[in-house]
Design an enzyme around this catalytic site. Structure first.
Site, PDB file in Angstrom:
ATOM      1  N   ASP A  62      30.185  82.421 -41.712  1.00 17.44           N
ATOM      2  CA  ASP A  62      29.537  82.490 -40.394  1.00 17.44           C
ATOM      3  C   ASP A  62      28.971  81.140 -39.986  1.00 17.44           C
ATOM      4  O   ASP A  62      28.810  80.227 -40.807  1.00 17.44           O
ATOM      5  CB  ASP A  62      28.411  83.532 -40.413  1.00 17.44           C
ATOM      6  CG  ASP A  62      27.360  83.225 -41.480  1.00 17.44           C
ATOM      7  OD1 ASP A  62      27.743  83.035 -42.643  1.00 17.44           O
ATOM      8  OD2 ASP A  62      26.155  83.132 -41.146  1.00 17.44           O
ATOM      9  N   GLU A 129      25.130  84.215 -43.741  1.00 15.44           N
ATOM     10  CA  GLU A 129      24.136  83.339 -44.360  1.00 15.44           C
ATOM     11  C   GLU A 129      23.092  82.900 -43.346  1.00 15.44           C
ATOM     12  O   GLU A 129      21.903  82.837 -43.647  1.00 15.44           O
ATOM     13  CB  GLU A 129      24.826  82.101 -44.955  1.00 15.44           C
ATOM     14  CG  GLU A 129      23.916  81.268 -45.879  1.00 15.44           C
ATOM     15  CD  GLU A 129      23.039  80.267 -45.139  1.00 15.44           C
ATOM     16  OE1 GLU A 129      22.020  79.835 -45.707  1.00 15.44           O
ATOM     17  OE2 GLU A 129      23.351  79.926 -43.991  1.00 15.44           O
TER      18      GLU A 129
HETATM   19 ZN   LIG Z   1      25.038  76.785 -44.034  1.00 20.92          ZN
END
Ligand SMILES: [Zn+2]
Length: 475
Positions: A62, A129
């Protein structure tokens, strides 16, 4: 975001997975791929010697969003992945598609060159994340723990700090620790009523006093020898060419002298960044209360964000906040509860309540510190040697031109879920963090881009790391 399968926005990762299939055919015909919670990617390249602890390489799929108002400021469109012959442009080109694509490029190349690992290599690619890894890395960690058990990996390398020039010397600072986290919610309730007949203090007024109390009493922080930053300073004293000699002396003296340590602390704390990395911090980031100017506010609240020192704990932080407000709770006659416990006396008179809680239940203790010296430090030495070899062989310089120093992360990466998988966790991207060279730009902002040569050096780093870990007999 809602869970995978509920929130349709997660589906953006399906075409990305299709892309990986076509871009890395050898990876997909050689490694085993298990999808965890639909979009988490867990690849296994089983080694010939399964008695060796595997190597775990992590990255995240992501990226942070691009604010629509800033699209015009991008030299090349943010999701173009445009390559201009020198740089790759686009969101994620640095953070952290370069890590993910770097790892897969490395493995694709190793396979095409006939390499077969002796030590098993596991890849773990989360997909949230930037939103705390709740659905990605957390699920991956559970799957990996089930498959391999606790402490099963020789070392873990995830995204993190890189290298840059400091005091005349290039330092690489792999993150060996992460600070902890606590959001303290401070909530005050008081009787409502008409604003024309007010009490001397409304819930908002009381809350204001409490918040002033926080800011008037910042956390007392000290430079302790067990803090990873102290290790960084020792490396500066040893290797930084243009470190002012007074500081160099203070650092060296502080090893055995308390007085010198105190003096060094004073010097180091002049830099806000170092002070924040070392101590527990507080920042009042959210506030709410009141609905109308003719109604007394029945409720007022604020959230104080803490980053907990690696030498402290969640409990010590909670205790600190609880104690800090107790005299004001008494002064304002409040029934005081803190983190599930009643603090005020049971039958004390009360004109309202004060309640402290872990705002979203997201408290996180400081990460275990990766060993960097002694017999436990084989993984650190392997990483250090790998960084040196990669850096030096990629440049036409003589000798050794980079020093490796343990570093500390001010935030958390996906590795927050991997603590039980290995004692040897490193948050490191082999790229130049310095601004002057401009190989890396725009992380989390406009014009994120990566110099192609810097990217190739990352591939060289992962290749060297895999080959070194494969040959190592002491991990
Ligand atoms: Zn990162």
């Amino acid at each position: 975001m809602d869970p995978v399968g509920v929130d349709p926005r997660w589906e953006a990762f399906a075409p990305f997975h299709d892309y990986l299939l076509t871009a890395f055919p050898l990876v997909h015909s050689t490694l085993t791929l298990t999808k965890v919670n639909t979009y988490g990617l867990w690849y296994t390249w089983t080694g010939k010697d399964t008695s060796k602890k595997p190597l775990l390489l992590a990255a995240h799929q992501d990226v942070v969003p691009v604010h629509p108002d800033t699209v015009d400021e991008w030299i090349h469109p943010p999701y173009s992945g445009f390559y201009d012959g020198q740089r790759i442009w686009g969101r994620g080109s640095s953070d952290d598609k370069s890590g993910l694509i770097g790892i897969l490029s490395t493995i694709e190349t190793l396979i095409s060159n006939g390499f077969q690992p002796s030590r098993t290599i596991v890849l773990s690619f989360g997909f949230d994340e930037e939103a705390s890894g709740v659905y990605g890395a957390q699920a991956l960690s559970e799957a990996l723990t089930q498959a391999y058990g606790a402490d099963a990996f020789a070392l873990i390398v995830d995204e993190g700090a890189g290298f840059m020039e400091q005091y005349g010397t290039i330092f690489a600072t792999p993150g060996i620790a992460e600070k902890g986290y606590l959001d303290t919610r401070v909530e005050v309730t008081a009787a409502g009523g008409h604003s024309s007949i007010p009490p001397p203090h409304t819930s908002i007024g009381i809350l204001a006093s409490l918040l002033v109390e926080f800011e008037s009493n910042p956390y007392d922080s000290h430079l302790e020898r067990t803090n990873p930053v102290y290790g960084t300073l020792q490396c500066f004293a040893e290797h930084a060419e243009s470190l002012p000699s007074g500081i160099r002396k203070a650092i060296k003296k502080s090893v055995s002298s308390k007085k010198a340590l105190k003096k060094l602390e004073e010097e180091v704390f002049k830099d806000k960044m170092y002070k924040s990395l070392i101590g527990t911090t507080q920042a009042i980031d959210l506030i709410g209360g009141g609905v109308k100017t003719n109604a007394l506010p029945e409720l007022a609240w604020a959230v104080v964000n803490h980053r907990i020192s690696t030498t402290s704990s969640i409990d010590a932080t909670k205790e600190h906040d609880t104690k800090l407000l107790s005299s004001l709770a008494k002064k304002f006659n409040l029934t005081y509860h803190a983190f599930g416990e009643r603090i005020s006396e049971a039958d004390a008179p009360s004109s309202g309540t004060l309640t402290l809680t872990d705002a979203w239940g997201t408290a996180l203790r400081p990460a275990p510190i990766t060993p960097t010296s002694g017999s436990e430090a084989a993984a650190f030495r392997l990483l250090s040697g790998t960084i040196k070899a990669t850096f030096n062989s990629h440049r036409s310089l003589k000798g050794d031109n980079i020093a490796i120093s343990p570093g500390i992360m001010s935030g958390n990466t996906d590795t927050r879920y991997y603590w039980n998988l290995s004692k040897h966790i490193f948050r490191y991207n082999h790229h130049n963090q310095g601004n002057s060279s401009n190989v890396l730009g725009g992380v989390h902002t406009v014009n994120e881009s990566l110099d192609i040569d810097a990217f190739l050096e990352m591939v060289r780093f992962f290749t060297t790391l895999i080959l070194n870990a494969d040959e190592a007999t002491n991990l």
